[in-house]
Motif scaffolding. Structure first.
Motif, PDB file in Angstrom:
ATOM      1  N   ILE A   9       0.853  -1.188   0.000  1.00  0.00           N
ATOM      2  CA  ILE A   9       0.000   0.000   0.000  1.00  0.00           C
ATOM      3  C   ILE A   9       0.889   1.237   0.000  1.00  0.00           C
ATOM      4  CG2 ILE A   9      -1.889   1.195   1.150  1.00  0.00           C
ATOM      5  CD1 ILE A   9      -2.293  -1.448   2.793  1.00  0.00           C
ATOM      6  N   LYS A  11       1.289   5.480  -2.177  1.00  0.00           N
ATOM      7  CA  LYS A  11       0.692   6.484  -3.055  1.00  0.00           C
ATOM      8  C   LYS A  11       1.468   6.723  -4.342  1.00  0.00           C
ATOM      9  CE  LYS A  11      -2.911   7.427  -0.656  1.00  0.00           C
ATOM     10  NZ  LYS A  11      -4.225   7.121  -1.152  1.00  0.00           N
ATOM     11  N   SER A  35      -3.070   1.849  -4.239  1.00  0.00           N
ATOM     12  CA  SER A  35      -2.917   3.194  -3.696  1.00  0.00           C
ATOM     13  C   SER A  35      -4.250   3.669  -3.111  1.00  0.00           C
ATOM     14  CB  SER A  35      -2.439   4.166  -4.783  1.00  0.00           C
ATOM     15  OG  SER A  35      -3.365   4.198  -5.847  1.00  0.00           O
ATOM     16  N   GLU A  37      -6.676   3.462  -0.302  1.00  0.00           N
ATOM     17  CA  GLU A  37      -6.781   3.050   1.097  1.00  0.00           C
ATOM     18  C   GLU A  37      -8.146   2.446   1.427  1.00  0.00           C
ATOM     19  OE1 GLU A  37      -5.851   6.677   3.121  1.00  0.00           O
ATOM     20  OE2 GLU A  37      -3.786   6.677   2.375  1.00  0.00           O
ATOM     21  N   CYS A  40      -8.424  -1.608   1.260  1.00  0.00           N
ATOM     22  CA  CYS A  40      -7.446  -2.460   1.950  1.00  0.00           C
ATOM     23  C   CYS A  40      -8.061  -3.442   2.935  1.00  0.00           C
ATOM     24  CB  CYS A  40      -6.405  -1.597   2.650  1.00  0.00           C
ATOM     25  SG  CYS A  40      -5.424  -0.632   1.475  1.00  0.00           S
ATOM     26  N   LEU A  54       3.604  -1.288   4.079  1.00  0.00           N
ATOM     27  CA  LEU A  54       3.230   0.122   3.997  1.00  0.00           C
ATOM     28  C   LEU A  54       4.372   0.909   3.378  1.00  0.00           C
ATOM     29  CD1 LEU A  54       1.649   0.531   7.536  1.00  0.00           C
ATOM     30  CD2 LEU A  54       0.491   0.013   5.372  1.00  0.00           C
ATOM     31  N   LEU A  58       1.289   7.631   2.740  1.00  0.00           N
ATOM     32  CA  LEU A  58       0.105   7.303   3.533  1.00  0.00           C
ATOM     33  C   LEU A  58       0.035   8.198   4.760  1.00  0.00           C
ATOM     34  CD1 LEU A  58       0.556   3.435   3.394  1.00  0.00           C
ATOM     35  CD2 LEU A  58      -0.990   4.811   1.991  1.00  0.00           C
ATOM     36  N   PHE A  62      -4.142   6.602   8.679  1.00  0.00           N
ATOM     37  CA  PHE A  62      -4.392   5.368   7.942  1.00  0.00           C
ATOM     38  C   PHE A  62      -3.443   4.270   8.409  1.00  0.00           C
ATOM     39  CE2 PHE A  62      -3.198   2.410   4.610  1.00  0.00           C
ATOM     40  CZ  PHE A  62      -4.422   1.787   4.407  1.00  0.00           C
ATOM     41  N   GLU A  63      -2.156   4.589   8.536  1.00  0.00           N
ATOM     42  CA  GLU A  63      -1.185   3.586   8.967  1.00  0.00           C
ATOM     43  C   GLU A  63      -1.558   3.014  10.325  1.00  0.00           C
ATOM     44  OE1 GLU A  63       2.890   4.759   8.698  1.00  0.00           O
ATOM     45  OE2 GLU A  63       2.727   5.268   6.569  1.00  0.00           O
ATOM     46  N   ILE A  66      -4.754   0.740   9.857  1.00  0.00           N
ATOM     47  CA  ILE A  66      -4.537  -0.549   9.181  1.00  0.00           C
ATOM     48  C   ILE A  66      -3.717  -1.479  10.075  1.00  0.00           C
ATOM     49  CG2 ILE A  66      -2.453  -0.037   7.833  1.00  0.00           C
ATOM     50  CD1 ILE A  66      -5.546  -1.869   6.503  1.00  0.00           C
TER      51      ILE A  66
END
Length: 103
Positions: A9, A11, A35, A37, A40, A54, A58, A62-63, A66
């Motif tokens: 994942i 960008k 890319s 989010e 996922c 990762l 991001l 988000f990190e 997830i």
């Protein structure tokens, strides 16, 4: 040999494509890249994923989300924060999580 399935994942599409190529050049390693989010969690629920990788671009939120999702899901999904360093670093990160796979 155990097959490892990655969800990568990030960008930057060029970096994602490079990571996919690096991962799939290893015997038994498969990679899907995204890319987006939003897809996922569903992808992880619906597919066998061993490692969420990762990459850059991001958000911290988000990190964090997830990582929490991967810890709580009833699957053994590992997460690697990988922001560069090449093939050698990536292999070391994977072998740290799966030491029985070291050649």
């Amino acid at each position: 040999m155990k097959t490892l399935n990655f969800l990568v994942i990030g960008k930057n599409e060029e970096i994602l494509d490079t990571l996919k190529r690096i991962i799939t050049n290893n015997e038994g390693w498969n990679a899907e890249i995204t890319s987006d989010e939003r897809v996922c969690e569903d992808f992880i629920r619906e597919n066998h994923v061993d490692i969420v990788l990762l990459n850059s671009g991001l958000s911290e939120q988000f990190e964090s989300n997830i990582k929490d999702f991967c810890r709580k899901i009833e699957k053994d999904v590992k997460v690697i924060d990988h922001y560069g360093g090449g093939n050698g670093l990536l292999k070391n990160e994977v072998y740290t999580l799966f030491p029985n796979l070291q050649p």
